[in-house]
Scaffold this active site. Structure first.
Site, PDB file in Angstrom:
ATOM      1  N   CYS A 113       0.844  -1.291  -0.109  1.00  0.00           N
ATOM      2  CA  CYS A 113       0.044  -0.031  -0.102  1.00  0.00           C
ATOM      3  C   CYS A 113       0.761   1.464  -0.013  1.00  0.00           C
ATOM      4  O   CYS A 113       1.442   1.574  -0.953  1.00  0.00           O
ATOM      5  CB  CYS A 113      -0.991   0.162   1.202  1.00  0.00           C
ATOM      6  SG  CYS A 113      -2.416   0.982   0.826  1.00  0.00           S
ATOM      7  N   HIS A 144      -3.474  -5.770   1.317  1.00  0.00           N
ATOM      8  CA  HIS A 144      -2.842  -5.789   2.697  1.00  0.00           C
ATOM      9  C   HIS A 144      -2.905  -7.350   2.973  1.00  0.00           C
ATOM     10  O   HIS A 144      -3.752  -7.812   3.761  1.00  0.00           O
ATOM     11  CB  HIS A 144      -3.576  -5.028   3.756  1.00  0.00           C
ATOM     12  CG  HIS A 144      -3.389  -3.546   3.684  1.00  0.00           C
ATOM     13  ND1 HIS A 144      -2.303  -2.870   4.339  1.00  0.00           N
ATOM     14  CD2 HIS A 144      -4.164  -2.715   2.791  1.00  0.00           C
ATOM     15  CE1 HIS A 144      -2.287  -1.742   4.110  1.00  0.00           C
ATOM     16  NE2 HIS A 144      -3.472  -1.391   3.196  1.00  0.00           N
ATOM     17  N   GLU A 187      -1.281  -8.636   5.444  1.00  0.00           N
ATOM     18  CA  GLU A 187      -1.286  -8.760   6.948  1.00  0.00           C
ATOM     19  C   GLU A 187      -2.757  -8.753   7.491  1.00  0.00           C
ATOM     20  O   GLU A 187      -2.982  -8.982   8.718  1.00  0.00           O
ATOM     21  CB  GLU A 187      -0.449  -7.620   7.666  1.00  0.00           C
ATOM     22  CG  GLU A 187      -0.957  -6.289   7.734  1.00  0.00           C
ATOM     23  CD  GLU A 187      -0.736  -5.471   6.285  1.00  0.00           C
ATOM     24  OE1 GLU A 187      -0.447  -6.071   5.418  1.00  0.00           O
ATOM     25  OE2 GLU A 187      -0.949  -4.492   6.411  1.00  0.00           O
TER      26      GLU A 187
END
Lengths: 229, 82
Positions: free
Chosen positions: A86, A202, A204
């Protein structure tokens, strides 16, 4: 495996990434403040998501000139691996480590939602080699500037060199093909040597256990696997 | 020396913000509107009496940080301060 997460003022996914890395590797990665001039030898540098320097001037533009970036350029020149997520992707394009630019989303809205990604079968990315090209991945995006742009010559070379790694694709409801207007539905690209990966989604935030998906775990696992071998 | 830098999108680069503003102006009845571009203006003060030097330094700053050559172009205007 030695992993460092670079932290800028305004980074806000550094700790989520730290937890994600630790859950996969059993080892807590180092958090490195951007003012540091050098890096101890590492296998992977991760530039996490967030709003470095408040997105002032252009997203990632000021972070791209932080002191730590010299060390990252050296690491890259040695063939070291870097993952930018990002805002990390924006920093990589602003610093010239990846081609193109991440412009404002076409609909002028911040988009935060789960999306579907396809793995480019022709990718030359060394970090995602173990991903199944026939499978799609469900990983969330959360950005206002993720609209990948490059001039046509650059775009052609990115495509012909297999630098596109992930593309936005239709989900099972066929609603989210291209959320932000990215050229060629590009969600992630890599450097020519395949060792620097920039992605808007993302991983994570897709680690299973309370998340909607565990596909981010799959993606990070493939990266860590590539680094060990 | 005062330097005014104007940064705009290169022709052909999609500018959804300018498009949205254009649509709004159209809907307000400004139907003679041909095009809208939106950029930013940065004003600098550079310690020199030499206009050419001020322009050269400002161009260096644009290349190093202020403008992104992938999507943006810049214009530099130098004003002598009285």
């Amino acid at each position: 495996m030695r992993i460092a997460i670079i932290v800028f003022p305004g980074s806000n996914c550094d700790r989520d990434m730290m937890v994600a890395v630790e859950s996969l590797t059993g080892r807590r990665p180092a958090l490195i403040w951007h003012k540091q001039n050098n890096l101890n030898p590492i296998d992977l540098a991760i530039i996490p998501g967030g709003f470095s320097f408040g997105d002032y001037l252009r997203c990632g533009a000021l972070a791209a000139h932080s002191p730590i970036m010299n060390a990252l350029h050296d690491h890259a020149a040695r063939g070291g691996a870097i993952l930018g997520i990002c805002n990390g992707f924006q920093i990589l394009t602003e610093s010239g480590m990846l081609p193109g630019f991440l412009a404002r989303n076409q609909e002028l809205k911040f988009i935060c939602k789960q999306i579907t990604l396809s793995v480019n079968g022709a990718t030359s990315c060394a970090l995602t080699a173990s991903l199944d090209h026939k499978e799609t991945l469900q990983i969330p995006i959360a950005h206002n500037e993720g609209n990948f742009f490059a001039d046509s010559e650059t775009l052609n070379s990115i495509e012909s060199n297999g630098q596109v790694v992930l593309r936005y694709t239709s989900d099972k409801y066929a609603t989210s093909t291209n959320p932000n207007g990215s050229l060629n539905n590009i969600a992630a690209i890599c450097s020519l040597n395949g060792k620097i990966l920039g992605m808007m989604p993302h991983p994570e935030r897709a680690m299973g256990k309370g998340h909607e998906s565990a596909d981010g775990r799959k993606l990070l696992h493939s990266i860590f696997e590539a680094i060990i071998t | 020396m005062q330097v005014i830098i104007t940064i705009n999108k290169k022709p052909g680069v999609l500018d959804p913000e300018a498009q949205a503003v254009k649509q709004s102006l159209f809907s307000l009845g400004f139907d003679d509107l041909e095009n809208v571009t939106m950029g930013k203006q940065i004003t600098l003060f550079i310690e020199t009496d030499d206009q050419e030097r001020a322009k050269y330094r400002a161009a260096k700053m644009c290349e190093a940080l202020l403008a992104n050559a992938v999507i943006e172009e810049y214009k530099i205007q130098v004003n002598e301060l009285s």
